[in-house]
Scaffold this motif. Structure first.
Motif, PDB file in Angstrom:
ATOM      1  N   ALA A 302       0.840  -1.375  -0.127  1.00 37.21           N
ATOM      2  CA  ALA A 302      -0.085   0.058   0.038  1.00 37.21           C
ATOM      3  C   ALA A 302       0.673   1.130  -0.028  1.00 37.21           C
ATOM      4  CB  ALA A 302      -0.926  -0.156   1.116  1.00 37.21           C
ATOM      5  N   GLU A 303       1.889   1.047   0.568  1.00 36.66           N
ATOM      6  CA  GLU A 303       3.092   2.371   0.831  1.00 36.66           C
ATOM      7  C   GLU A 303       3.577   2.728  -0.428  1.00 36.66           C
ATOM      8  OE1 GLU A 303       7.117   3.795   3.327  1.00 36.66           O
ATOM      9  OE2 GLU A 303       5.835   1.686   3.877  1.00 36.66           O
ATOM     10  N   VAL A 304       4.035   1.658  -1.199  1.00 28.02           N
ATOM     11  CA  VAL A 304       5.184   1.914  -2.052  1.00 28.02           C
ATOM     12  C   VAL A 304       4.464   1.793  -3.623  1.00 28.02           C
ATOM     13  CG1 VAL A 304       7.204   0.870  -0.962  1.00 28.02           C
ATOM     14  CG2 VAL A 304       5.565  -0.548  -2.400  1.00 28.02           C
ATOM     15  N   ALA A 305       3.366   1.346  -3.611  1.00 30.26           N
ATOM     16  CA  ALA A 305       2.695   1.058  -4.918  1.00 30.26           C
ATOM     17  C   ALA A 305       1.138   1.564  -5.119  1.00 30.26           C
ATOM     18  CB  ALA A 305       2.671  -0.365  -5.444  1.00 30.26           C
ATOM     19  N   ASP A 319       4.364 -15.832  -0.402  1.00 27.16           N
ATOM     20  CA  ASP A 319       5.320 -16.579  -1.044  1.00 27.16           C
ATOM     21  C   ASP A 319       6.403 -15.547  -1.093  1.00 27.16           C
ATOM     22  OD1 ASP A 319       7.132 -18.254  -2.216  1.00 27.16           O
ATOM     23  OD2 ASP A 319       6.002 -18.077  -4.347  1.00 27.16           O
ATOM     24  N   LYS A 320       5.997 -14.385  -1.681  1.00 24.63           N
ATOM     25  CA  LYS A 320       7.018 -13.112  -1.718  1.00 24.63           C
ATOM     26  C   LYS A 320       6.180 -12.100  -2.073  1.00 24.63           C
ATOM     27  CE  LYS A 320       8.295 -14.680  -6.567  1.00 24.63           C
ATOM     28  NZ  LYS A 320       7.595 -15.839  -6.261  1.00 24.63           N
ATOM     29  N   VAL A 321       6.733 -10.921  -1.960  1.00 21.56           N
ATOM     30  CA  VAL A 321       6.346  -9.667  -2.393  1.00 21.56           C
ATOM     31  C   VAL A 321       7.704  -9.085  -2.998  1.00 21.56           C
ATOM     32  CG1 VAL A 321       5.682  -7.400  -1.835  1.00 21.56           C
ATOM     33  CG2 VAL A 321       4.324  -9.569  -1.057  1.00 21.56           C
ATOM     34  N   TYR A 322       7.423  -8.531  -4.271  1.00 22.98           N
ATOM     35  CA  TYR A 322       8.474  -7.606  -4.728  1.00 22.98           C
ATOM     36  C   TYR A 322       8.042  -6.329  -5.518  1.00 22.98           C
ATOM     37  CZ  TYR A 322       8.253 -10.327  -9.171  1.00 22.98           C
ATOM     38  OH  TYR A 322       7.758 -10.558 -10.541  1.00 22.98           O
ATOM     39  N   TYR A 323       8.866  -5.191  -5.529  1.00 19.78           N
ATOM     40  CA  TYR A 323       8.463  -4.194  -6.168  1.00 19.78           C
ATOM     41  C   TYR A 323       9.719  -3.286  -6.837  1.00 19.78           C
ATOM     42  CZ  TYR A 323       9.525  -1.989  -1.661  1.00 19.78           C
ATOM     43  OH  TYR A 323      10.226  -1.810  -0.391  1.00 19.78           O
ATOM     44  N   PHE A 324       9.383  -2.495  -7.813  1.00 20.25           N
ATOM     45  CA  PHE A 324      10.216  -1.630  -8.614  1.00 20.25           C
ATOM     46  C   PHE A 324      10.420  -0.315  -7.885  1.00 20.25           C
ATOM     47  CE2 PHE A 324       9.899  -5.544 -10.718  1.00 20.25           C
ATOM     48  CZ  PHE A 324      11.440  -5.833 -11.127  1.00 20.25           C
ATOM     49  N   PHE A 329       4.808  -3.827  -9.327  1.00 24.03           N
ATOM     50  CA  PHE A 329       4.908  -4.756  -8.086  1.00 24.03           C
ATOM     51  C   PHE A 329       4.289  -6.096  -8.443  1.00 24.03           C
ATOM     52  CE2 PHE A 329       0.867  -2.457  -7.555  1.00 24.03           C
ATOM     53  CZ  PHE A 329       0.203  -3.590  -6.959  1.00 24.03           C
ATOM     54  N   CYS A 330       4.671  -7.135  -7.589  1.00 26.37           N
ATOM     55  CA  CYS A 330       4.051  -8.402  -7.643  1.00 26.37           C
ATOM     56  C   CYS A 330       3.968  -8.928  -6.240  1.00 26.37           C
ATOM     57  CB  CYS A 330       5.040  -9.379  -8.173  1.00 26.37           C
ATOM     58  SG  CYS A 330       4.649 -11.070  -8.224  1.00 26.37           S
ATOM     59  N   VAL A 331       2.577  -9.410  -6.102  1.00 30.43           N
ATOM     60  CA  VAL A 331       2.306 -10.230  -4.757  1.00 30.43           C
ATOM     61  C   VAL A 331       2.021 -11.633  -5.074  1.00 30.43           C
ATOM     62  CG1 VAL A 331       1.313  -8.183  -3.701  1.00 30.43           C
ATOM     63  CG2 VAL A 331      -0.082  -9.417  -5.111  1.00 30.43           C
ATOM     64  N   SER A 332       2.759 -12.417  -4.589  1.00 28.98           N
ATOM     65  CA  SER A 332       2.625 -14.000  -4.715  1.00 28.98           C
ATOM     66  C   SER A 332       2.127 -14.405  -3.234  1.00 28.98           C
ATOM     67  CB  SER A 332       3.721 -14.607  -5.165  1.00 28.98           C
ATOM     68  OG  SER A 332       3.603 -15.958  -5.460  1.00 28.98           O
ATOM     69  N   TYR A 428      -8.559  -2.407  -6.529  1.00 23.71           N
ATOM     70  CA  TYR A 428      -7.836  -2.089  -7.984  1.00 23.71           C
ATOM     71  C   TYR A 428      -8.000  -0.679  -8.077  1.00 23.71           C
ATOM     72  CZ  TYR A 428      -9.050  -7.249  -8.212  1.00 23.71           C
ATOM     73  OH  TYR A 428      -9.222  -8.439  -8.235  1.00 23.71           O
ATOM     74  N   SER A 429      -8.836   0.139  -7.604  1.00 29.21           N
ATOM     75  CA  SER A 429      -9.004   1.669  -7.768  1.00 29.21           C
ATOM     76  C   SER A 429      -7.849   2.321  -7.033  1.00 29.21           C
ATOM     77  CB  SER A 429     -10.217   2.290  -7.418  1.00 29.21           C
ATOM     78  OG  SER A 429     -10.683   1.653  -6.009  1.00 29.21           O
ATOM     79  N   ASN A 430      -7.293   1.467  -6.066  1.00 25.38           N
ATOM     80  CA  ASN A 430      -5.957   2.174  -5.260  1.00 25.38           C
ATOM     81  C   ASN A 430      -4.483   1.957  -5.915  1.00 25.38           C
ATOM     82  OD1 ASN A 430      -7.817   3.364  -3.319  1.00 25.38           O
ATOM     83  ND2 ASN A 430      -7.551   1.503  -1.795  1.00 25.38           N
ATOM     84  N   ILE A 431      -4.516   1.231  -6.911  1.00 19.76           N
ATOM     85  CA  ILE A 431      -3.373   1.007  -7.342  1.00 19.76           C
ATOM     86  C   ILE A 431      -2.738   2.170  -8.152  1.00 19.76           C
ATOM     87  CG2 ILE A 431      -2.083  -0.264  -9.293  1.00 19.76           C
ATOM     88  CD1 ILE A 431      -3.787  -2.657  -8.832  1.00 19.76           C
ATOM     89  N   GLY A 432      -1.606   2.565  -7.906  1.00 21.91           N
ATOM     90  CA  GLY A 432      -0.675   3.690  -8.285  1.00 21.91           C
ATOM     91  C   GLY A 432      -0.646   4.738  -7.154  1.00 21.91           C
ATOM     92  N   ARG A 433       0.472   5.516  -7.173  1.00 23.91           N
ATOM     93  CA  ARG A 433       0.520   6.439  -6.137  1.00 23.91           C
ATOM     94  C   ARG A 433       0.260   7.736  -6.612  1.00 23.91           C
ATOM     95  NH1 ARG A 433       6.406   5.937  -3.166  1.00 23.91           N
ATOM     96  NH2 ARG A 433       5.298   7.299  -1.849  1.00 23.91           N
TER      97      ARG A 433
END
Length: 433
Positions: A302-305, A319-324, A329-332, A428-433
C-alpha cells in the motif's frame, strides 16, 4: 500450499512454473588429454478500477488474446539428426485407429498486455504501444550490435537437459533430453554424466563457428553492469547508455533492481509442517529486514505502489512480494476460501510508462480456446476480465496508468464464486501512487 522457489524465482520473483528457459547456466568440465571436450548446458524449461474520477477499461471482448503472447512460426533449425533407433515392423491393421491429436498450447504473459482492445481509451492504447515500440527498438539494437546465441542451441520443446559434445573436426553434437529421462542419466561425483542409457528427443550438429559464437555470447552473459532490473540484460556501459537513450526518446522510465520481501509467518508455518513430517528441528532465520509479517507486507504494498489499501483482508500467507522504483509490483500469496481450501495467487502490476517486455513472467497453458471468458465487477467498481478453466484462472484489467493481472491455481476445480471471492479481496482503484 506455497511451493518452494526455483533458482531463478528466488533471484527476482520468477514464478516457478512460468520459467520458459534459463539459458545462462552451464557446466564445462576440464578437457582431459586428447578426449573430446564435453559441454553440458542445463535448461530450466517449462516443461523457466473503479467508477471514480478516472475509469478503468474493460476488455472482455478480447478474452484470452489480451494475455497470449504471439508466437512466430519458426523454421526448423538446421541440424544433422542422429539416426533413430530401429523399430520392429508392426503387422496389426491401424487403418481404422483414430488419429492422435495434441491439444494446442499458448504462451501467456503474467506481466504485460499482449493485445489492446480497439475500444480502449486512446491515451491508454498509446501508452501500451509506445512501451512496446521501445522494447522492440531495444531488442533490435541488441540483435544488431551484440553476440547472439546461434539458433542451433535454441531450446527444444520438452527438453530439460542439453548435452553438447565437441567433435574432432571442431563441430559439436547437441543432444536434447526430456525431463523424464533424468533417471536414465547416471551422475557420479567428479565425473561426467553418463548418457548411454538415455535416448535424446532431438540431436543437432553445431559448426565450429557456431560454437565460437556461443562462447562469445556466454562471455557477455557472464558480465553485469549497473543496478538495472535483470530483465534488461545489461552487461556493459555501452548497453546501458543505449537503453537510457531509448527510454528517454520514448519518455519512459527504467526499472532498477527490485526489493524482494518474504513472510515471517509463512516461513515459520512451512518450517513447522516440514518438522512435523520429518521429525526434524528446522528453524529458518527470519531476523533479516527482508522478512516481514503478513500485515507488514500488506502495508508495504500500500505504501510503495498504491494510494490506499490494496488487500481488503490479509492473505493466509505470502510466497513473496517484490516491487520496483517506478510502481511495478508483484504479490505472490495464498488465499483461503470459505471452505478452507487455499489458492495460489500471483498478481502483477505493470506500469505503462516503464520500458519493459511481455516475456518476463510467463506460463504455458493447454487448449487456450477452452478457457471461459467473462467479466466481473469488483466491489470498488472495477470491471475485470476473468478467464478460467478447471483448477486455473486469470484476471486482468487495463487501468489508466498500468495493467494488472493475476494468475490463480488450486488443487481442486475453481468455481465462478471461488474466483470472484479471490478477485474481490483486492482494491484495484487504489493501485498507483
Amino acid at each position: 500450499m506455497l511451493t518452494s522457489m526455483t533458482l531463478l524465482r528466488a533471484m527476482n520473483g520468477i514464478h516457478e512454473e512460468d520459467v520458459i528457459m534459463a539459458g545462462k547456466l552451464y557446466y564445462q568440465p576440464k578437457k582431459r588429454g586428447n578426449a573430446r571436450k564435453i559441454i553440458h548446458l542445463t535448461l530450466l524449461a517449462a516443461v523457466l478500477v473503479s467508477l471514480l474520477s478516472v475509469a478503468a477499461y474493460a476488455s472482455g471482448f478480447l478474452g484470452i488474446h489480451a494475455i497470449v503472447i504471439p508466437e512466430p512460426t519458426l523454421e526448423p533449425v538446421a541440424a544433422s539428426a542422429a539416426p533413430a533407433p530401429a523399430q520392429e515392423a508392426k503387422t496389426e491393421d491401424t487403418s481404422l485407429a483414430p488419429a492422435e491429436t495434441t491439444p494446442p498450447t499458448a504462451l501467456v504473459s503474467l506481466t504485460q498486455p499482449q493485445a489492446v482492445p480497439e475500444e480502449l481509451d486512446s491515451a491508454v492504447r498509446e501508452k501500451v504501444e509506445n512501451a512496446r515500440a521501445a522494447w522492440d527498438e531495444w531488442q533490435s539494437w541488441r540483435k544488431e550490435n551484440l553476440p547472439q546465441m546461434p539458433e542451433v542451441f535454441s531450446p527444444v520443446e520438452g527438453a530439460a537437459i542439453v548435452n553438447i559434445v565437441e567433435n574432432e573436426d571442431g563441430s559439436a553434437t547437441v543432444s536434447y533430453y526430456g525431463k523424464d529421462q533424468w533417471e536414465q542419466i547416471i551422475f557420479r561425483e567428479n565425473e561426467e554424466p553418463d548418457y548411454t542409457n538415455a535416448t535424446p528427443i532431438e540431436v543437432r550438429t553445431a559448426t565450429a563457428e557456431e560454437l565460437a559464437q556461443r562462447e562469445e555470447w556466454l562471455k557477455l552473459a557472464g558480465l553485469s553492469y549497473g543496478d538495472y532490473d535483470f530483465n534488461y540484460d545489461i552487461h556493459t556501459a555501452e548497453e546501458a547508455a543505449k537503453l537510457e537513450e531509448i527510454a528517454t526518446n520514448h519518455g519512459l522510465r527504467l526499472r532498477r533492481a527490485s526489493t524482494l520481501l518474504w513472510s515471517k509467518e509463512t516461513v515459520e508455518e512451512n518450517d513447522a509442517a516440514f518438522n512435523a513430517a520429518n521429525g526434524t528441528n528446522l528453524h529458518t532465520d527470519t531476523s533479516d529486514a527482508r522478512f516481514l509479517t503478513n500485515r507488514e507486507l500488506c502495508d508495504r504494498v500500500a505504501e510503495v505502489a498504491c494510494h490506499g489499501t490494496f488487500f481488503k483482508e490479509i492473505p493466509h500467507g505470502f510466497d513473496k512480494v517484490y516491487y520496483f522504483n517506478e510502481g511495478t509490483f508483484c504479490v505472490s500469496y495464498d488465499q483461503t476460501l470459505s471452505d478452507g481450501r487455499r489458492v495460489d495467487c500471483y498478481g502483477y502490476n505493470s506500469m505503462y510508462a516503464t520500458l519493459s517486455s511481455g516475456h518476463e513472467v510467463v506460463t504455458r497453458i493447454t487448449d487456450p480456446d477452452s478457457y471461459q471468458a467473462r467479466t466481473h465487477t469488483a466491489p470498488d467498481g472495477t470491471e475485470l476480465t476473468i478467464l478460467q478453466k478447471d483448477k486455473e484462472a486469470f484476471l486482468y484489467v487495463y487501468l489508466p496508468d498500468s495493467f494488472f493481472e493475476m494468475h490463480m491455481q488450486s488443487e481442486a476445480p475453481l468455481s465462478d464464486a471461488d474466483v470472484d471471492a479471490i478477485a474481490d479481496n483486492l482494491n484495484y482503484s487504489n493501485i498507483g501512487r
